[in-house]
Design an enzyme around this catalytic site. Structure first.
Site, PDB file in Angstrom:
ATOM      1  N   GLY A  71     123.474  22.556 102.094  1.00 37.92           N
ATOM      2  CA  GLY A  71     122.564  23.099 103.093  1.00 37.92           C
ATOM      3  C   GLY A  71     121.690  22.039 103.715  1.00 37.92           C
ATOM      4  O   GLY A  71     121.414  21.006 103.107  1.00 37.92           O
ATOM      5  N   GLY A  88     118.014  21.729 105.670  1.00 35.96           N
ATOM      6  CA  GLY A  88     116.790  22.440 106.021  1.00 35.96           C
ATOM      7  C   GLY A  88     116.087  21.742 107.153  1.00 35.96           C
ATOM      8  O   GLY A  88     116.650  20.854 107.791  1.00 35.96           O
ATOM      9  N   ARG A  89     114.849  22.138 107.380  1.00 37.57           N
ATOM     10  CA  ARG A  89     114.072  21.541 108.460  1.00 37.57           C
ATOM     11  C   ARG A  89     113.844  20.059 108.227  1.00 37.57           C
ATOM     12  O   ARG A  89     113.828  19.260 109.138  1.00 37.57           O
ATOM     13  CB  ARG A  89     112.704  22.235 108.536  1.00 37.57           C
ATOM     14  CG  ARG A  89     112.706  23.459 109.405  1.00 37.57           C
ATOM     15  CD  ARG A  89     111.295  23.937 109.641  1.00 37.57           C
ATOM     16  NE  ARG A  89     110.660  24.402 108.401  1.00 37.57           N
ATOM     17  CZ  ARG A  89     109.383  24.722 108.307  1.00 37.57           C
ATOM     18  NH1 ARG A  89     108.600  24.603 109.365  1.00 37.57           N
ATOM     19  NH2 ARG A  89     108.866  25.150 107.172  1.00 37.57           N
ATOM     20  N   TYR A  90     113.632  19.695 106.958  1.00 37.48           N
ATOM     21  CA  TYR A  90     113.234  18.318 106.665  1.00 37.48           C
ATOM     22  C   TYR A  90     114.113  17.608 105.646  1.00 37.48           C
ATOM     23  O   TYR A  90     113.731  16.594 105.106  1.00 37.48           O
ATOM     24  CB  TYR A  90     111.807  18.292 106.115  1.00 37.48           C
ATOM     25  CG  TYR A  90     110.768  18.821 107.052  1.00 37.48           C
ATOM     26  CD1 TYR A  90     110.395  18.110 108.176  1.00 37.48           C
ATOM     27  CD2 TYR A  90     110.145  20.031 106.780  1.00 37.48           C
ATOM     28  CE1 TYR A  90     109.410  18.596 109.012  1.00 37.48           C
ATOM     29  CE2 TYR A  90     109.158  20.528 107.612  1.00 37.48           C
ATOM     30  CZ  TYR A  90     108.794  19.802 108.731  1.00 37.48           C
ATOM     31  OH  TYR A  90     107.819  20.284 109.564  1.00 37.48           O
ATOM     32  N   GLY A  91     115.255  18.145 105.359  1.00 38.22           N
ATOM     33  CA  GLY A  91     116.060  17.443 104.350  1.00 38.22           C
ATOM     34  C   GLY A  91     117.380  18.139 104.095  1.00 38.22           C
ATOM     35  O   GLY A  91     117.771  19.046 104.830  1.00 38.22           O
ATOM     36  N   VAL A 142     120.242  19.677 101.027  1.00 37.67           N
ATOM     37  CA  VAL A 142     120.410  20.117  99.651  1.00 37.67           C
ATOM     38  C   VAL A 142     121.867  19.886  99.250  1.00 37.67           C
ATOM     39  O   VAL A 142     122.784  20.226  99.999  1.00 37.67           O
ATOM     40  CB  VAL A 142     120.012  21.605  99.471  1.00 37.67           C
ATOM     41  CG1 VAL A 142     120.275  22.069  98.046  1.00 37.67           C
ATOM     42  CG2 VAL A 142     118.553  21.814  99.831  1.00 37.67           C
ATOM     43  N   LYS A 165     117.627  18.397  96.099  1.00 33.36           N
ATOM     44  CA  LYS A 165     117.060  18.439  97.444  1.00 33.36           C
ATOM     45  C   LYS A 165     116.515  17.066  97.785  1.00 33.36           C
ATOM     46  O   LYS A 165     115.730  16.497  97.034  1.00 33.36           O
ATOM     47  CB  LYS A 165     115.959  19.495  97.491  1.00 33.36           C
ATOM     48  CG  LYS A 165     115.369  19.678  98.861  1.00 33.36           C
ATOM     49  CD  LYS A 165     114.601  20.973  98.943  1.00 33.36           C
ATOM     50  CE  LYS A 165     113.807  21.048 100.222  1.00 33.36           C
ATOM     51  NZ  LYS A 165     113.167  22.350 100.378  1.00 33.36           N
ATOM     52  N   ASP A 189     105.070  29.837 102.662  1.00 33.10           N
ATOM     53  CA  ASP A 189     106.264  29.679 103.503  1.00 33.10           C
ATOM     54  C   ASP A 189     107.373  30.599 102.991  1.00 33.10           C
ATOM     55  O   ASP A 189     108.527  30.188 102.881  1.00 33.10           O
ATOM     56  CB  ASP A 189     106.718  28.218 103.528  1.00 33.10           C
ATOM     57  CG  ASP A 189     107.679  27.929 104.689  1.00 33.10           C
ATOM     58  OD1 ASP A 189     107.762  28.766 105.622  1.00 33.10           O
ATOM     59  OD2 ASP A 189     108.351  26.881 104.669  1.00 33.10           O
TER      60      ASP A 189
HETATM   61  P1  ADP Z   1     115.025  25.400 104.406  1.00 30.22           P
HETATM   62  O1  ADP Z   1     114.166  26.094 103.416  1.00 30.22           O
HETATM   63  O2  ADP Z   1     114.244  24.813 105.511  1.00 30.22           O
HETATM   64  O3  ADP Z   1     116.183  26.242 104.866  1.00 30.22           O
HETATM   65  P2  ADP Z   1     115.961  23.779 102.234  1.00 30.22           P
HETATM   66  O4  ADP Z   1     116.150  22.314 102.307  1.00 30.22           O
HETATM   67  O5  ADP Z   1     114.952  24.331 101.317  1.00 30.22           O
HETATM   68  O6  ADP Z   1     115.666  24.160 103.696  1.00 30.22           O
HETATM   69  O7  ADP Z   1     117.347  24.435 101.892  1.00 30.22           O
HETATM   70  C1  ADP Z   1     118.468  24.307 102.699  1.00 30.22           C
HETATM   71  C2  ADP Z   1     119.555  25.220 102.244  1.00 30.22           C
HETATM   72  O8  ADP Z   1     120.129  24.692 101.038  1.00 30.22           O
HETATM   73  C3  ADP Z   1     119.122  26.603 101.867  1.00 30.22           C
HETATM   74  O9  ADP Z   1     119.052  27.440 102.987  1.00 30.22           O
HETATM   75  C4  ADP Z   1     120.230  27.026 100.918  1.00 30.22           C
HETATM   76  O10 ADP Z   1     121.364  27.443 101.624  1.00 30.22           O
HETATM   77  C5  ADP Z   1     120.574  25.739 100.207  1.00 30.22           C
HETATM   78  N1  ADP Z   1     119.886  25.634  98.902  1.00 30.22           N
HETATM   79  C6  ADP Z   1     118.619  25.228  98.694  1.00 30.22           C
HETATM   80  N2  ADP Z   1     118.326  25.225  97.396  1.00 30.22           N
HETATM   81  C7  ADP Z   1     119.425  25.636  96.742  1.00 30.22           C
HETATM   82  C8  ADP Z   1     119.737  25.859  95.352  1.00 30.22           C
HETATM   83  N3  ADP Z   1     118.835  25.633  94.390  1.00 30.22           N
HETATM   84  N4  ADP Z   1     120.953  26.306  95.032  1.00 30.22           N
HETATM   85  C9  ADP Z   1     121.859  26.530  96.008  1.00 30.22           C
HETATM   86  N5  ADP Z   1     121.628  26.347  97.321  1.00 30.22           N
HETATM   87  C10 ADP Z   1     120.416  25.910  97.703  1.00 30.22           C
HETATM   88 MG    MG Z   2     113.458  25.715 101.691  1.00 34.79          MG
END
Ligand code: ADP
Ligand code: MG
Length: 503
Positions: free
Chosen positions: A209, A211-214, A216, A229, A330
């Protein structure tokens, strides 16, 4: 004889005796007839005699200048040296034939010093070498699991073969560490060194995944999947905050994302920030709702588990196993993960604020990031929120919880009807709404999402609809508390389970 002439003679004699006395020398003396450690004489001497292997040495003075004595040649058995200045024999040395400065017999303290000083130096050297070798061995051992000490992880795509052949004890430890079912534990964080070691033993598998700033990633540690992350440097404050909270607050709860480790390393002169948590293959609630239509029971299960997590965050627990009250700030479907048992857990504490009633301490953190605009409560958008009051932050979480509930219920099948996934206010604002877009809809027009009519034909869903509305009051103080919602949902759960048990 005239008196004057006689007086001159006496004065002359006196001065003679005085000058004689003035020529007497003070010398060091240790011969047996010296009652003091010194004597006076014409010359000072030091003599040495060797008899049957024993050496005796004496210092003293001669009352007459017996030059013959002083000129006695030095033999193997006897020697003498003289000198003619005050105490000059105190330090005067004499060596018999065959004896030299190096060969002179040292005194006992000197002898001890000569033995022990080099011995001590040797021991210190050995100890330092041993310490150095041990440190080097430790360092090698620590880094041996990932080979390249500069690399934090084996950041390569690797096959499952890397997961095999691990130490069974380590695997057991890993399972214990990653065990999802534990609700309580001794703090959320492992000791920092263990965190670092864990972080560096993970094998990265795939990006799951953005996200806005990084990003996963899924990683593998001792055969178990973990989520990694990576925080961009723009969002380092979120990493600091989340790390701080997980390491200082006891947050082990079924409905809070399980923390494993946090790590910061420098690579190619830039800082990398990582957060390692439990991995949930269903991904976020946002992801899950895209592809899954829910039955009422699952809908209620998701809603209840989220509020359980939120209550645990919001409540302050006193005592040694206690925790401060925490507001998330958030909350949204992307920050909620769906576990394999279809219970949710709340993630992303990078914006959280903490409050402790006892010390009346409000810790807002230091993060320039703001919450997600789409989920912002009216008082945040109108900038009327009382930022010095902890309760205000909890109320913004409740607003957001109402929106998440709306997202879940839309995806719940009632009478065979279900809607597509849509984010809150999808019909009122553009896809990446600005602050002003949201403010117009939420504050000026005071809009709330439309609740689908079909929900009212189901008792559980209409109860959920009522809760949503009570999360969306413009006035923060009128909104429900997390604890109230949890209790209502618990009752609803009981009412659903009872008829089932009676069947
Ligand atoms: P945001 O909250 O801005 O969407 P994140 O970086 O927190 O960005 O997460 C990006 C995506 O990564 C999430 O929408 C999810 O799909 C996936 N993800 C985050 N944490 C986990 C986790 N612990 N296990 C599985 N997938 C995750
Ligand atoms: Mg997040």
């Amino acid at each position: 004889m005239p008196c004057g002439a006689g007086g001159r003679v006496v004065r002359a004699l006196m001065s003679l005796s005085l000058s004689f006395a003035a020529e007497e020398l003070l010398c060091a003396c240790d011969v047996p007839h010296c009652s003091q450690p010194n004597c006076t004489g014409k010359v000072c001497f030091v003599s040495k005699r060797k008899e049957e292997g024993t050496i005796t040495q004496h210092r003293g003075c001669f009352s007459q200048n017996i030059l013959e004595h002083c000129q006695t040649p030095v033999t193997e058995q006897y020697g003498m040296r003289c000198c003619k200045s005050r105490m000059c024999n105190a330090e005067l040395e004499i060596f018999l034939q065959g004896e030299d400065a190096l060969g002179k017999t040292p005194s006992l303290p000197n002898l001890l010093l000569m033995i022990f000083v080099p011995l001590l130096a040797l021991l210190v050297l050995v100890a330092l070498t041993a310490l150095f070798c041990w440190k080097v061995a430790q360092h090698r051992h620590k880094h041996s699991d990932f080979g390249d000490t500069d690399l934090m992880l084996k950041a390569s795509m690797v096959g499952d073969s890397t997961l095999e052949g691990h130490d069974p004890m380590a695997t057991l430890f890993a399972q214990d560490l990653l065990n999802d079912d534990c609700t309580t534990g001794s703090g959320s964080g492992l000791p920092f060194l263990v965190q670092r070691t864990v972080a560096r033993q993970i094998t990265l598998m795939e990006c799951v995944g953005k996200g806005r700033y990084g990003e996963v990633w899924r990683g593998v540690w001792h055969g178990e999947s973990v989520a990694l992350k990576f925080f961009s440097s723009r969002d380092e404050q979120s990493w600091f905050r989340e790390t701080e909270i997980y390491n200082t607050v006891l947050l082990r709860h079924d409905n809070i994302l399980g923390f494993i480790a946090s790590d910061m390393t420098s690579r190619n002169s830039s800082t990398q920030l990582w957060l390692i948590t439990h991995y949930h293959e269903n991904g976020s609630l946002y992801d899950y709702l895209q592809r899954t239509a829910l039955d009422v029971e699952t809908c209620l299960g998701l809603a209840s588990s989220i509020i359980c997590g939120l209550v645990h965050l919001h409540v302050e627990i006193f005592g040694t196993q206690g925790k401060p009250a925490i507001a998330h700030r958030d909350l949204k479907s992307r920050n909620i993960l769906v576990k394999s048992n279809r219970q949710c857990c709340i993630a992303d504490l990078g914006l959280a604020v903490m409050h402790s009633q006892g010390s009346d301490y409000l810790d807002i953190g230091n993060n320039p990031r703001v919450g997600t605009k789409r989920y912002m409560a009216p008082e945040v958008l109108s900038e009327q929120i009382r930022t010095d009051c902890f309760e205000s932050y909890k109320k913004t979480d409740i607003w957001a919880y109402g929106l998440v509930l709306w997202e879940i219920t839309r995806r719940t099948v009632v009478n065979g009807i279900v809607e597509e996934y849509r984010p809150p206010f999808f019909d009122a604002v553009p896809s990446d709404p600005s602050f002003e877009d949201m403010k117009k809809v939420v504050c000026v027009d005071q809009q709330t999402p439309v609740i689908p009519n079909r929900l009212f034909s189901d008792s559980v869903l209409s109860a959920l609809a009522k809760i949503m509305k009570e999360c969306w009051y413009q006035s923060p103080s009128a909104r429900l508390t997390a604890l109230r919602i949890k209790k209502t949902l618990k009752k609803l759960n009981n009412s659903v389970e009872k008829p089932k048990a009676e069947q």
